[in-house]
Design a protein around this motif. Structure first.
Motif, PDB file in Angstrom:
ATOM      1  N   ASP A   1      14.684   5.359   1.705  1.00  0.00           N
ATOM      2  CA  ASP A   1      15.104   4.100   2.328  1.00  0.00           C
ATOM      3  C   ASP A   1      14.158   2.924   2.077  1.00  0.00           C
ATOM      4  N   GLN A   2      13.075   3.132   1.327  1.00  0.00           N
ATOM      5  CA  GLN A   2      12.145   2.033   1.122  1.00  0.00           C
ATOM      6  C   GLN A   2      12.630   1.091   0.022  1.00  0.00           C
ATOM      7  N   VAL A   3      12.315  -0.182   0.202  1.00  0.00           N
ATOM      8  CA  VAL A   3      12.630  -1.181  -0.806  1.00  0.00           C
ATOM      9  C   VAL A   3      11.619  -1.021  -1.942  1.00  0.00           C
ATOM     10  N   PRO A   4      12.088  -0.902  -3.186  1.00  0.00           N
ATOM     11  CA  PRO A   4      11.142  -0.726  -4.298  1.00  0.00           C
ATOM     12  C   PRO A   4      10.134  -1.872  -4.376  1.00  0.00           C
ATOM     13  N   GLY A   5       8.906  -1.509  -4.708  1.00  0.00           N
ATOM     14  CA  GLY A   5       7.849  -2.506  -4.827  1.00  0.00           C
ATOM     15  C   GLY A   5       8.196  -3.606  -5.807  1.00  0.00           C
ATOM     16  N   ALA A   6       8.875  -3.266  -6.896  1.00  0.00           N
ATOM     17  CA  ALA A   6       9.236  -4.279  -7.891  1.00  0.00           C
ATOM     18  C   ALA A   6      10.165  -5.330  -7.292  1.00  0.00           C
ATOM     19  N   ASP A   7      11.028  -4.924  -6.367  1.00  0.00           N
ATOM     20  CA  ASP A   7      11.929  -5.877  -5.712  1.00  0.00           C
ATOM     21  C   ASP A   7      11.148  -6.808  -4.787  1.00  0.00           C
ATOM     22  N   ILE A   8      10.194  -6.240  -4.044  1.00  0.00           N
ATOM     23  CA  ILE A   8       9.346  -7.059  -3.167  1.00  0.00           C
ATOM     24  C   ILE A   8       8.498  -8.004  -4.024  1.00  0.00           C
ATOM     25  N   GLU A   9       7.963  -7.479  -5.118  1.00  0.00           N
ATOM     26  CA  GLU A   9       7.149  -8.311  -6.012  1.00  0.00           C
ATOM     27  C   GLU A   9       7.963  -9.480  -6.556  1.00  0.00           C
ATOM     28  N   ALA A  10       9.194  -9.217  -6.998  1.00  0.00           N
ATOM     29  CA  ALA A  10      10.045 -10.283  -7.535  1.00  0.00           C
ATOM     30  C   ALA A  10      10.346 -11.331  -6.465  1.00  0.00           C
ATOM     31  N   ALA A  11      10.636 -10.882  -5.250  1.00  0.00           N
ATOM     32  CA  ALA A  11      10.916 -11.816  -4.152  1.00  0.00           C
ATOM     33  C   ALA A  11       9.672 -12.630  -3.807  1.00  0.00           C
ATOM     34  N   ALA A  12       8.514 -11.972  -3.826  1.00  0.00           N
ATOM     35  CA  ALA A  12       7.257 -12.674  -3.543  1.00  0.00           C
ATOM     36  C   ALA A  12       7.007 -13.755  -4.585  1.00  0.00           C
ATOM     37  N   HIS A  13       7.130 -13.402  -5.843  1.00  0.00           N
ATOM     38  CA  HIS A  13       6.891 -14.379  -6.902  1.00  0.00           C
ATOM     39  C   HIS A  13       7.897 -15.518  -6.843  1.00  0.00           C
ATOM     40  N   ALA A  14       9.167 -15.193  -6.539  1.00  0.00           N
ATOM     41  CA  ALA A  14      10.196 -16.231  -6.414  1.00  0.00           C
ATOM     42  C   ALA A  14       9.866 -17.195  -5.279  1.00  0.00           C
ATOM     43  N   ALA A  15       9.186 -16.696  -4.260  1.00  0.00           N
ATOM     44  CA  ALA A  15       8.795 -17.529  -3.111  1.00  0.00           C
ATOM     45  C   ALA A  15       7.444 -18.210  -3.326  1.00  0.00           C
TER      46      ALA A  15
ATOM     47  N   ASN B   1       0.821  -1.215   0.000  1.00  0.00           N
ATOM     48  CA  ASN B   1       0.000   0.000   0.000  1.00  0.00           C
ATOM     49  C   ASN B   1       0.853   1.263   0.000  1.00  0.00           C
ATOM     50  N   ARG B   2       2.123   1.122  -0.295  1.00  0.00           N
ATOM     51  CA  ARG B   2       3.030   2.263  -0.249  1.00  0.00           C
ATOM     52  C   ARG B   2       3.354   2.744  -1.662  1.00  0.00           C
ATOM     53  N   PRO B   3       3.195   4.049  -1.920  1.00  0.00           N
ATOM     54  CA  PRO B   3       3.569   4.551  -3.249  1.00  0.00           C
ATOM     55  C   PRO B   3       5.086   4.507  -3.422  1.00  0.00           C
ATOM     56  N   GLU B   4       5.510   4.280  -4.635  1.00  0.00           N
ATOM     57  CA  GLU B   4       6.951   4.259  -4.930  1.00  0.00           C
ATOM     58  C   GLU B   4       7.557   5.632  -4.677  1.00  0.00           C
ATOM     59  N   GLY B   5       8.790   5.628  -4.187  1.00  0.00           N
ATOM     60  CA  GLY B   5       9.514   6.885  -4.006  1.00  0.00           C
ATOM     61  C   GLY B   5       9.045   7.720  -2.832  1.00  0.00           C
ATOM     62  N   GLU B   6       8.303   7.127  -1.900  1.00  0.00           N
ATOM     63  CA  GLU B   6       7.820   7.888  -0.755  1.00  0.00           C
ATOM     64  C   GLU B   6       8.980   8.294   0.159  1.00  0.00           C
ATOM     65  N   SER B   7       9.969   7.431   0.254  1.00  0.00           N
ATOM     66  CA  SER B   7      11.183   7.779   0.988  1.00  0.00           C
ATOM     67  C   SER B   7      12.359   7.052   0.349  1.00  0.00           C
TER      68      SER B   7
END
Length: 142
Positions: free
Chosen positions: A42-56, A34-40
């Motif tokens: 130090d946040q991990v980009p959503g695409a990186d979380i998405e890739a890790a989620a799909h890999a898992a 629920n976090r917009p990209e580039g909000e801060s």
């Protein structure tokens, strides 16, 4: 880090890539960002979380919520995500608050009792009072 709002929904502040494996170990099958990209910076980009989620082997949905508030399409997207999940859900944003507020709105839109939802959120440490009038309105329309 993860706070249980219901038996099937956990919310969290910003997660890192390591949290994806932790979520999977807890039975999570869907991660909602629920976090917009580039909000801060130090946040991990959503695409990186998405890739890790799909890999898992996990599903991933992005429903970004800015500080400007909530829209009907966002509530509808959250309803669809909640209804489509076949297991536990982890929703995250900067602090977990926007995820919890959007969950409360989505549940209200499906006829959930605003008092019960408010209590569940409070037990998880979140205050839904900023959207309570909207919860009542959505419940009345359900």
């Amino acid at each position: 880090m993860f706070r249980s709002v219901t038996n099937d929904l956990m919310v969290s502040p910003q997660i890192g890539l390591d949290a994806v494996a932790e979520a999977k170990a807890l039975g999570v099958t869907l991660i909602i960002n629920n976090r917009p990209e580039g909000e801060s910076e130090d946040q991990v980009p959503g695409a990186d979380i998405e890739a890790a989620a799909h890999a898992a082997g996990l599903e991933y949905v992005a429903i970004p919520i800015t500080h400007s508030g909530f829209s009907q399409p966002q509530v509808e997207a959250m309803v669809a995500a909640l209804q489509g999940a076949e297991g536990k859900i982890l929703a995250y944003c900067r602090s977990g608050t926007r995820s919890t507020l959007l969950w409360a709105l989505a549940e209200s839109a499906q006829g959930g009792d605003p008092d019960s939802l408010t209590n569940m959120a409070a037990k998880a440490g979140y205050d839904v009072s900023p959207v309570r009038p909207l919860m009542d309105m959505l419940k009345a329309q359900a």
